[in-house]
Design a protein around this motif. Structure first.
Motif, PDB file in Angstrom:
ATOM      1  N   TYR A   1       0.840  -1.183   0.000  1.00  0.00           N
ATOM      2  CA  TYR A   1       0.000   0.000   0.000  1.00  0.00           C
ATOM      3  C   TYR A   1       0.887   1.248   0.000  1.00  0.00           C
ATOM      4  CZ  TYR A   1      -3.507  -3.447   1.296  1.00  0.00           C
ATOM      5  OH  TYR A   1      -4.333  -4.545   1.311  1.00  0.00           O
TER       6      TYR A   1
ATOM      7  N   ILE B   1      -9.703   2.736   5.953  1.00  0.00           N
ATOM      8  CA  ILE B   1      -8.761   2.482   7.018  1.00  0.00           C
ATOM      9  C   ILE B   1      -7.347   2.943   6.630  1.00  0.00           C
ATOM     10  CG2 ILE B   1      -7.860   0.698   8.592  1.00  0.00           C
ATOM     11  CD1 ILE B   1     -10.863   1.209   8.861  1.00  0.00           C
TER      12      ILE B   1
ATOM     13  N   ARG C   1      -4.468  10.012  10.953  1.00  0.00           N
ATOM     14  CA  ARG C   1      -5.911   9.860  10.946  1.00  0.00           C
ATOM     15  C   ARG C   1      -6.588  11.209  11.218  1.00  0.00           C
ATOM     16  NH1 ARG C   1      -9.263   7.145   8.311  1.00  0.00           N
ATOM     17  NH2 ARG C   1      -7.606   5.580   8.400  1.00  0.00           N
TER      18      ARG C   1
ATOM     19  N   GLN D   1      -7.308  -5.723  22.181  1.00  0.00           N
ATOM     20  CA  GLN D   1      -5.929  -5.238  22.039  1.00  0.00           C
ATOM     21  C   GLN D   1      -5.587  -4.261  23.170  1.00  0.00           C
ATOM     22  OE1 GLN D   1      -8.127  -5.481  19.549  1.00  0.00           O
ATOM     23  NE2 GLN D   1      -7.138  -6.017  17.620  1.00  0.00           N
TER      24      GLN D   1
ATOM     25  N   MET E   1     -16.057  -0.271  22.028  1.00  0.00           N
ATOM     26  CA  MET E   1     -15.091   0.713  21.525  1.00  0.00           C
ATOM     27  C   MET E   1     -15.547   2.142  21.730  1.00  0.00           C
ATOM     28  SD  MET E   1     -12.656  -1.073  20.440  1.00  0.00           S
ATOM     29  CE  MET E   1     -11.654   0.075  19.489  1.00  0.00           C
TER      30      MET E   1
ATOM     31  N   LYS F   1      -0.128  -2.572   9.774  1.00  0.00           N
ATOM     32  CA  LYS F   1      -0.504  -1.284   9.194  1.00  0.00           C
ATOM     33  C   LYS F   1      -0.780  -0.216  10.243  1.00  0.00           C
ATOM     34  CE  LYS F   1      -0.564  -3.364   5.240  1.00  0.00           C
ATOM     35  NZ  LYS F   1       0.646  -3.269   4.418  1.00  0.00           N
ATOM     36  N   GLU F   2      -0.662   1.051   9.830  1.00  0.00           N
ATOM     37  CA  GLU F   2      -1.051   2.155  10.710  1.00  0.00           C
ATOM     38  C   GLU F   2      -2.344   2.754  10.193  1.00  0.00           C
ATOM     39  OE1 GLU F   2       1.965   4.910  11.701  1.00  0.00           O
ATOM     40  OE2 GLU F   2       0.590   6.200  12.817  1.00  0.00           O
ATOM     41  N   GLY F   3      -3.398   2.662  10.981  1.00  0.00           N
ATOM     42  CA  GLY F   3      -4.678   3.199  10.534  1.00  0.00           C
ATOM     43  C   GLY F   3      -5.085   4.446  11.294  1.00  0.00           C
ATOM     44  N   CYS F   4      -4.620   4.550  12.572  1.00  0.00           N
ATOM     45  CA  CYS F   4      -5.132   5.658  13.372  1.00  0.00           C
ATOM     46  C   CYS F   4      -4.149   6.155  14.414  1.00  0.00           C
ATOM     47  CB  CYS F   4      -6.430   5.259  14.061  1.00  0.00           C
ATOM     48  SG  CYS F   4      -6.193   4.092  15.411  1.00  0.00           S
ATOM     49  N   SER F   5      -3.201   5.323  14.815  1.00  0.00           N
ATOM     50  CA  SER F   5      -2.224   5.586  15.876  1.00  0.00           C
ATOM     51  C   SER F   5      -2.827   5.982  17.222  1.00  0.00           C
ATOM     52  CB  SER F   5      -1.151   6.581  15.456  1.00  0.00           C
ATOM     53  OG  SER F   5      -1.691   7.817  15.094  1.00  0.00           O
ATOM     54  N   THR F   6      -4.108   5.655  17.465  1.00  0.00           N
ATOM     55  CA  THR F   6      -4.677   5.894  18.787  1.00  0.00           C
ATOM     56  C   THR F   6      -5.300   4.635  19.369  1.00  0.00           C
ATOM     57  OG1 THR F   6      -6.679   6.707  17.682  1.00  0.00           O
ATOM     58  CG2 THR F   6      -5.141   8.364  18.494  1.00  0.00           C
ATOM     59  N   GLY F   7      -5.011   3.483  18.777  1.00  0.00           N
ATOM     60  CA  GLY F   7      -5.524   2.233  19.336  1.00  0.00           C
ATOM     61  C   GLY F   7      -6.984   1.984  19.049  1.00  0.00           C
ATOM     62  N   ASP F   8      -7.553   2.659  18.061  1.00  0.00           N
ATOM     63  CA  ASP F   8      -8.979   2.511  17.802  1.00  0.00           C
ATOM     64  C   ASP F   8      -9.317   1.637  16.610  1.00  0.00           C
ATOM     65  OD1 ASP F   8      -9.047   5.913  18.699  1.00  0.00           O
ATOM     66  OD2 ASP F   8      -9.944   4.290  19.875  1.00  0.00           O
TER      67      ASP F   8
ATOM     68  N   GLY G   1      -7.148  -1.184  15.253  1.00  0.00           N
ATOM     69  CA  GLY G   1      -6.637  -2.553  15.270  1.00  0.00           C
ATOM     70  C   GLY G   1      -5.791  -2.961  14.092  1.00  0.00           C
TER      71      GLY G   1
ATOM     72  N   ILE H   1      -6.534  -3.901   3.718  1.00  0.00           N
ATOM     73  CA  ILE H   1      -5.661  -3.172   4.636  1.00  0.00           C
ATOM     74  C   ILE H   1      -5.896  -3.591   6.078  1.00  0.00           C
ATOM     75  CG2 ILE H   1      -7.077  -1.100   5.032  1.00  0.00           C
ATOM     76  CD1 ILE H   1      -3.626  -0.333   4.266  1.00  0.00           C
TER      77      ILE H   1
END
Lengths: 769, 286, 157
Positions: free
Chosen positions: A34, A225, A307, B100, B187, C39-46, C48, C103
Motif C-alpha cells: 500500500y 482504514i 488519521r 488489544q 469501543m 498497518k497504521e490506521g489511526c495511531s490511537t488504538g482505535d 486494530g 488493509i
C-alpha cells in the motif's frame, strides 16, 4: 460516440463461479504494498502545517526557523505554487476549477477550514519534520466562520468568497435549459440546479394526500482504514515518479501536471494497492506537495496523513438539508414530487449536486416533478465523492416520506413502491429513458423474502427503502498479451478499488477465450503503460473495465484465428474459436486438429510475432442498478439504543461475475449506511474546529454492532454489456438511513427528520411522545 | 526522552524521589501513548512499571485479593478466582477497550488516569477497594473514591506511585455488577456508568449496598442516598423506583459530544436498575 | 540523544534494532525492520490495523513503545504462515472472500488467531465482540465472521 457492446445470452463456464481472489494471498500475508509501505532510497519525510482556524486571512508566514533546523531539506508555502485563475478546465474527463484545486492543496490568501494546508516541510526524519512544522510562524486574522448549510445560505452569512455569485440553471424536460440571471450580491451558494417535468402545482392541487417534510443529515467521512500516502521522486531531468494511493492515477497525473505546469508525460504515477477509497481518493492532497518538496530537496519525499489529518483535510461527504413534498392519489400513485436539496461542498464549490438531484426521485415513474439543488460553500474541508455521492442525502428524505404515505394510506411499503416503480421505457425527469432495468424485480423478491415474513415482537420494527445509481462508463483502456505458454497477461488502467475487479476482469477474459481463469493475470498498469483511464468510481470498474477487457480479448482471439488460418493455410472465415481452441468451421475445411491457445502461442513467432489485443474506449451503456433493503430493528425504549436485528438486501447486479464480490459490495455498502444512520457525524465546536477527528469519537460500526447481512442478487442483464454487468458498488449505501428510520418509526411511532439516529435523539423522542 | 525500567520497588522509589523532572509512569501505555501521539504531552522521562513483580501480580490473601497496578486487563479477566469473586469489577475491566487495549491497559492505569468515565472505577468503589500507595515516606492506603480528585487528577504526590488495588474479603451472599451506556456496542467511552455491590440476607432483603456512578460528574460519585434506599428492603418496584430517582438526583452530568445532560440523567437511572438486577441474579445463581 | 539498543524475537527470529525511546513498536516494525504487513490506521488504538502478538498477548503496536520489546516475543502477520503454508485462517479468509481492500486483513488475522487459541469454539457473538477492536470499512464484517467461524470448525477437526 463509441458504439455500445451488446449483451449476449450464453452458457457460461467461468462467470458466476467463485474462484479465489488473485490478490488474496498477498493481502493475507501482509505482502501487498500500500502507499505507506513504499520506501525509496534516500527518502525524506514530509509533514504539513495545517490551519487551526475555520476561517482566517493569512497575514504572514515565517519559515526561517524551520528552514534553519538541521535535517530540514525543504520548506514550501503557497509561494511555491503558481496561482491559477478561475477557470473550469477539463482534466482528462474530470472538470475542475484549478483556482480552487491549487488553493485546497495549499492555502493562499485565506485558510478556509480547520486543517487547511498552509505549509509543508521535508526532513530527514519524521520527528525532525514534525519539529520543523512547529517552528513555522503564521500570523492569522481570524474571520467569522459558517459551517451549517442552512446558515451558509442565509443573506447575512459570512462569505468565504466575495467573488462568488450564484449561477443557476433550469432544465425543463421536453423544453429548454435556461440559465438564471446571475445575482448581484455575492453568496455562499455557488450553484443552483433545477429540473422540471410536467406541472407540479396543478398536480399537488389534485392530490388526495400531500406530505411535506424537511430532513437534515450530518457530514460523514468515507472512513477508509488506509490514510492518504504519496511518495514522490523529482529527478534532475524534470521527471517525476509518484506512488500514490489513488482511485485514479491518470487523473492524479493530470491534476499534478496542471498545478505544477509540467508535461503529462513527465509524471509517472504508479498506483499502490488501495486500502479503501469509496470516492475519497480521486483528488490530489499530498501529491503536489510531495513533488514540490522533492523538486527542491532533490530527494524522494514520502508523506502519509495521520488519521486526524484524514478527517480534517481530505474530502468527506456533505451535510444536507432536503425538503420533500409528495402528492399521491387514493391508490398511492405519486402524482407530484417536489424536492429541494441543499448540500455543503466545503471550502470550494463542487458538491455532488447533479447526482443528488438526478437520483432523488428517479426510482419512481412520476408525471410531475421538480427538483432544486444547491451547492453551498462553508468552512469545512472540500467534499469529495462518497459512494453514490449526494444520493443518500436525498434518499433519506424521499424514502421516509414514501414510507409515511404508505402508512397513512394503509398500503404495504413495498407495494406502494411497486405501484410507482420505474420500468423499461420510463421517462426520467433528467432526460434518460430507461432501457431494461431491474427495479421491480428487486421489490418483488424483497416482498417474497423470508425475512419480510418474520413476525415482529414488542419494540421491534421493520423499514424498507430503495436506492438507484445511474453508473458510468467513461475512458477505459486495456492491453492484452498472450504469453508464449498460452497464459494471458492483461494490463488495465482500472484500479481495483477492492471490489475484486482484477479477478472479475480475468474471469471475463477467461470466459471469452474459453480457458480457466487462473490462466489469466490482470494487473493495473501505471500511467506510462496505457492510455488515459478515468477514475475508478461511479461503479464503473467491473463494467467498463470488463467491456474493454472483453473487446481486447476478442481482438486477440481474432488474431489467434488468423494464425490458425495461416497454419492450416485456409481463409480466416473458415476458422472458429470454441472453448479455448481454434477449430475448422466445418469438416469441409479440412482434417485439422483443433489448436489450443498454447499451441498457437508457442508457434506465434513463426506465424507473425507475439499475439496481443487491445481496446481504448469511451465506454457507454452503463446500466443503472436498483436495490431494495429491509431492515428490522429493536429499540430499547429506556435508553434510545437501536439494535439492528436483520438487514436484507435485494439488488440488481445485471450479472454477478463473481457472486462473492457482489455480496461483499452489498454488505460493505450497507454497513457504511448503518453507520451513517446511527452514529457517524462530524461534530464541530463553536470555534469551527472539528471535535472528533479520530476513530474513537467518529463512530464507524464495529463487528458487534451489525448482524449478518442477508443478500439476494437479482440479475436483469444490462443490454449494453457483453455479460450483462451493471455497476453495483454504490447503491447499497443509499437505502439504509431511511430503512432504519422507517424501522424505528414502525417500532415506536416516531418519525425522524435528522441523522444520525443516535440514542439521545431517539430517547428524547420516546419521552416526548 | 529518558526511559527507565526498574525491576524492584526500591529502584522505583529512588527514581521517584529524584525530583529533577516530571516523570510519567508507564503501565499499559494505552493512555500515555495516545497523549504522546497527539502531542498533548511530550514526556522527558518515562518509567516502565512492568518489570516490577508486585505491580504485575494478582494475589489472593486471607483478607482479600490484591491486584497489581500494572496487571493487564486481560489477565484480570482470565483470572478465574478474581472473576468469580468480583464479577462487577471484571464487568468494568472488560469494557476498558478492545481486546488489544485490554492486552495492555491496566486497572491501576485506568484508576490513575482518573477519567470521569473510566470503566473500572465505579465497580471498584462499589466493592470498597483501596488504592495501595507507596511513597518516600512508606505505604498508605486510600479508598478508591478518595483516590480520585477530579478529571485527570489523582491524590498521588510526585514521589508516590500506585502499587496496586486491595479488595476486602467478599461478603456472604453478595455480588456486584457494572453497566455502562455507549453509542456503539463496543469501543466507546462511557456516556454513563453504574457500579453496584449488594449483599442479601436470608429473606432476600438487601443487607448491604454500595453504588457508584460514573461519567455523570467530574469524577465517579458514591451514591449514598441511593444505597440507603435499598438497605433493609426487597428489590421490588417501589424500592427500585426510589433507588433510580436517588441515582438521578445525584448525577450532575455535562453536555458534550458524547451525550446531553437530559440523556445522561435519564440513562443513569436505567443503568442503575439493570446493574442492581444483574448483581441480584448473580447472587441467586450462586 | 543516544538511541536505545533493543534485542527481541520477531516471528521466531532473533533480531535487534536501535530506536528513540519515544518511538512506537509499530514505527520500528514498519520503518526499520521493513515488516510492512502491520498497518497504521489511526495511531490511537482505535482501529486494530496495527495488531501484533506481544508475549502471546494481542496488543496494538501503535500504543507500545519499541523499547518495551526488549526480551519479548513478537508475532506479526509475516509469521503467520507455517512452513510456507497458509494458516487455516488465511486460507479461509481467501475462500470466503473475507477481504476486499485488504488493509485491515493482517490485523484481523492476528486478532482472530489470538481468539481461536483461547476459545476454539466461539459463538458468533463472541467472535464479533472479540473482533470489535478491528475496524473494517469494506466488508461489513459479514464474510470475516463467517471465515473465522469456519476456520474454528476446521481447527476443531
Amino acid at each position: 460516440m463509441s458504439e455500445l457492446v451488446a449483451y449476449e445470452e450464453k452458457n457460461l463456464k467461468t462467470i458466476g463461479t467463485r474462484p479465489l481472489r488473485p490478490d488474496g494471498v498477498d493481502k493475507v500475508t501482509g505482502r501487498a504494498r500500500y502507499g505507506a509501505d513504499i520506501n525509496l532510497p534516500g527518502q525524506l519525510y514530509g509533514c504539513v502545517l495545517r490551519s487551526p482556524h475555520a476561517h482566517a486571512r493569512i497575514k504572514s508566514i515565517d519559515i526561517s526557523q524551520a528552514k534553519a533546523l538541521t535535517g530540514v531539506k525543504a520548506v514550501i508555502t503557497s509561494k511555491d505554487f503558481e496561482d491559477m485563475p478561475s477557470q473550469v478546465i477539463p482534466v482528462g474527463e474530470l472538470v475542475a476549477n484549478f483556482r480552487d484545486v491549487t488553493r485546497n492543496v495549499m492555502a493562499r490568501e485565506k485558510v478556509l477550514y480547520d486543517g487547511h494546508a498552509v505549509a509543508a516541510v521535508a526532513a530527514t526524519s519524521e520527528s525532525i519534520a514534525k519539529k520543523a512544522i512547529n517552528l513555522i510562524k503564521v500570523e492569522y486574522e481570524i474571520l467569522p466562520h459558517v459551517i451549517d448549510v442552512a446558515d451558509a445560505m442565509k443573506d447575512d452569512a459570512p462569505l468565504l468568497d466575495e467573488d462568488q455569485f450564484t449561477q443557476g440553471e433550469i432544465r425543463v424536460l421536453g423544453g429548454d435549459t435556461t440559465k438564471e440571471p446571475v445575482h448581484d450580491k455575492p453568496s455562499n451558494i455557488a450553484k443552483r440546479l433545477t429540473f422540471v417535468k410536467g406541472d407540479i402545482d396543478s398536480a399537488f392541487n389534485e392530490a388526495h394526500l400531500v406530505i411535506e417534510r424537511t430532513f437534515t443529515t450530518k457530514p460523514v467521512h468515507q472512513g477508509y482504514i488506509e490514510p492518504h500516502a504519496a511518495v514522490a521522486s523529482y529527478t534532475e531531468d524534470g521527471q517525476v515518479e509518484l506512488y500514490s494511493c489513488t482511485q485514479g492515477h491518470f487523473t492524479i497525473r493530470a491534476q499534478c501536471a496542471k498545478l505544477l505546469s509540467m508535461d503529462v508525460s513527465k509524471i509517472k504515477v504508479i498506483p499502490t494497492e488501495l486500502g479503501g477509497g469509496f470516492g475519497g481518493k480521486n483528488n490530489v492532497y499530498l501529491e503536489p506537495l510531495a513533488i514540490t518538496l522533492s523538486k527542491i530537496a532533490r530527494r524522494p519525499v514520502k508523506m502519509v496523513m495521520s488519521r486526524n489529518e484524514v478527517f480534517r483535510a481530505s474530502g468527506p461527504s456533505p451535510a444536507g438539508r432536503t425538503y420533500v413534498k409528495l402528492g399521491l392519489n387514493k391508490k398511492g400513485k405519486i402524482i407530484a414530487a417536489d424536492a429541494q436539496i441543499d448540500m455543503q461542498s466545503g471550502a470550494f464549490p463542487g458538491t455532488p449536486l447533479g447526482q443528488a438531484t438526478i437520483t432523488c426521485f428517479t426510482r419512481y415513474d412520476i408525471e410531475n416533478v421538480r427538483v432544486i439543488g444547491h451547492d453551498v460553500i462553508s468552512n469545512r474541508p472540500k467534499v469529495a465523492a462518497y459512494r453514490a455521492p449526494g444520493a443518500p442525502v436525498a434518499a433519506f428524505g424521499v424514502e421516509s416520506v414514501i414510507d409515511e404515505a404508505a402508512k397513512k394510506l394503509s398500503i404495504d411499503p413495498i407495494d406502494i413502491r411497486i405501484l410507482n416503480a420505474a420500468k423499461e421505457g420510463t421517462q426520467t425527469y433528467y432526460g434518460v429513458k430507461f432501457p431494461r432495468i431491474g427495479f421491480e424485480e428487486t421489490l418483488k423478491k424483497a416482498k417474497q423474502h423470508k425475512n419480510y415474513q418474520i413476525p415482529l415482537k414488542e419494540n421491534q420494527g421493520r423499514g424498507v427503502a430503495t436506492g438507484f445509481w445511474m453508473n458510468i462508463g467513461m475512458d477505459t483502456t486495456a492491453s492484452l498479451n498472450v504469453n508464449d505458454d498460452g497464459t494471458i497477461a492483461v494490463s488495465v488502467g482500472t484500479i481495483d478499488v477492492a471490489g475484486g475487479s482484477r479477478a472479475s476482469l480475468a474471469m471475463m477474459v477467461a470466459e471469452e477465450f474459453g480457458i480457466d481463469s487462473d490462466k489469466v493475470r490482470v494487473t493495473t498498469g501505471d500511467t506510462s503503460q496505457l492510455g488515459f483511464n478515468f477514475v475508478t468510481a461511479g461503479s464503473r470498474g467491473t463494467f467498463a473495465g470488463g467491456i474493454v477487457s472483453v473487446l481486447a480479448a476478442r481482438d486477440a482471439i481474432e488474431e489467434c484465428k488468423l494464425r490458425a488460418a495461416k497454419t492450416w493455410n485456409v481463409k480466416v472465415e473458415e476458422v472458429v474459436w470454441e472453448n479455448g481452441f481454434a477449430r475448422p468451421a466445418s469438416t469441409n475445411v479440412g482434417p485439422f486438429e483443433p489448436l489450443s491457445l498454447s499451441d498457437i502461442a508457442r508457434n506465434s513467432t513463426r506465424t507473425g510475432g507475439p499475439i496481443a489485443g487491445h481496446c481504448e474506449k469511451n465506454v457507454q451503456g452503463a446500466g443503472p442498478s436498483f436495490g431494495t433493503q429491509i431492515v428490522d430493528v429493536e429499540v430499547d425504549k429506556e435508553t434510545g439504543s437501536v439494535k439492528i436485528l436483520r438487514h436484507t438486501i435485494v439488488q440488481d447486479a445485471g450479472k454477478a461475475i463473481h457472486p462473492a464480490y457482489v455480496e461483499g459490495q452489498y454488505q460493505g455498502g450497507a454497513v457504511q449506511g448503518i453507520g451513517w444512520a446511527l452514529n457517524e457525524e462530524y461534530i464541530y465546536g463553536v470555534d469551527g474546529r472539528l471535535q472528533n477527528p479520530g476513530f474513537l469519537d467518529y463512530r464507524v460500526p464495529v463487528a458487534s454492532d451489525v448482524p449478518f447481512i442477508d443478500v439476494e442478487i437479482v440479475e436483469v442483464p444490462n443490454p449494453y454489456h457483453p455479460y450483462g454487468v451493471r455497476g453495483i458498488g454504490e447503491v447499497p449505501i443509499i437505502p439504509p438511513t431511511a430503512a432504519i428510520a422507517n424501522a424505528i418509526n414502525d417500532a415506536i411511532g416516531v418519525r425522524f427528520e435528522t441523522l444520525p439516529l443516535s440514542p439521545p435523539k431517539v430517547l428524547a423522542a420516546i419521552i416526548g411522545s | 526522552m529518558d526511559f527507565h525500567s526498574p525491576s524492584t520497588i526500591d529502584e522505583l522509589s529512588s527514581l521517584l524521589s529524584n525530583n529533577s523532572e516530571k516523570k510519567h509512569l508507564l503501565a499499559g501505555g494505552t493512555d500515555l501513548l495516545v497523549q504522546m501521539q497527539s502531542q498533548i504531552i511530550e514526556p522527558t522521562s518515562v518509567i516502565d512499571l512492568k518489570n516490577i513483580s508486585e505491580m504485575m501480580e494478582i494475589k489472593e490473601d486471607t483478607d482479600g485479593f490484591f491486584v497489581g497496578a500494572a496487571v493487564p486487563g486481560m489477565t484480570i479477566i482470565e483470572h478465574q478466582g478474581f472473576s468469580k469473586t468480583w464479577p462487577g469489577v471484571v464487568d468494568g475491566v472488560k469494557l476498558i477497550g478492545s481486546i488489544q487495549i485490554k492486552g495492555r491497559a491496566s486497572m491501576g492505569g485506568n484508576l490513575c488516569n482518573a477519567s470521569p468515565a473510566a470503566d473500572s472505577i465505579p465497580a471498584m468503589i462499589a466493592s470498597d477497594a483501596k488504592a495501595i500507595i507507596l511513597g518516600s515516606k512508606g505505604k498508605r492506603d486510600v479508598l478508591v473514591e478518595d483516590f480520585i480528585l477530579g478529571p485527570g487528577k489523582n491524590i498521588l504526590k510526585s514521589d508516590e506511585v500506585l502499587v496496586g488495588i486491595k479488595f476486602p474479603e467478599k461478603k456472604n451472599n453478595s455480588s456486584g455488577a457494572y453497566l455502562r451506556f455507549t453509542p456503539r456496542t463496543e469501543m466507546d467511552i462511557a456516556v454513563a456508568g453504574v457500579g453496584v455491590n449488594v449483599s442479601i440476607s436470608k429473606n432476600s432483603q438487601i443487607e448491604h449496598a454500595k453504588v457508584s456512578i460514573g461519567a455523570v460528574a467530574e469524577k465517579a460519585l458514591v451514591a449514598e442516598a441511593a444505597a440507603k434506599a435499598l438497605i433493609g428492603k426487597k428489590a421490588d418496584a417501589g424500592t427500585i423506583e426510589k433507588f433510580m430517582s436517588e441515582v438521578r438526583d445525584l448525577a450532575r452530568p455535562i453536555d458534550d459530544k458524547r451525550g446531553t445532560v437530559e440523556f445522561r440523567k435519564q440513562v443513569i437511572g436505567v443503568l442503575a436498575k439493570r446493574a442492581l438486577n444483574i448483581a441480584l441474579e448473580r447472587i441467586n445463581n450462586g | 540523544m543516544a538511541r536505545k539498543h533493543v534485542q527481541t524475537t520477531i516471528n521466531g527470529d532473533e533480531c535487534d534494532f536501535l530506536c528513540e525511546s519515544n518511538e512506537t513498536l509499530l514505527s520500528v516494525i514498519r520503518n526499520q525492520l521493513r515488516l510492512t504487513g502491520t498497518k497504521e490506521g489511526c495511531s490511537t488504538g482505535d482501529c486494530g490495523a496495527c495488531s501484533v502478538m506481544l508475549d502471546s498477548r494481542l496488543v496494538c503496536s501503535c500504543l507500545t513503545l519499541a523499547v518495551e520489546a526488549e526480551g519479548k516475543v513478537i508475532e506479526t502477520i509475516e509469521g503467520m504462515s507455517e512452513d510456507g503454508n497458509l494458516h487455516i485462517l488465511q486460507r479461509k479468509f481467501i475462500e470466503h472472500a473475507a477481504l476486499q481492500c485488504g488493509i485491515c486483513t493482517p490485523g484481523f488475522l492476528i486478532a482472530a488467531k489470538a481468539l481461536l487459541e483461547r476459545n476454539p469454539n466461539p459463538t458468533e457473538t463472541e467472535v464479533r465482540y472479540w473482533l470489535a477492536g478491528n475496524l473494517c470499512r469494506c466488508t461489513g464484517y459479514h464474510k470475516i465472521v463467517e471465515a473465522v467461524m469456519d476456520a474454528a470448525a476446521e481447527m476443531r477437526g
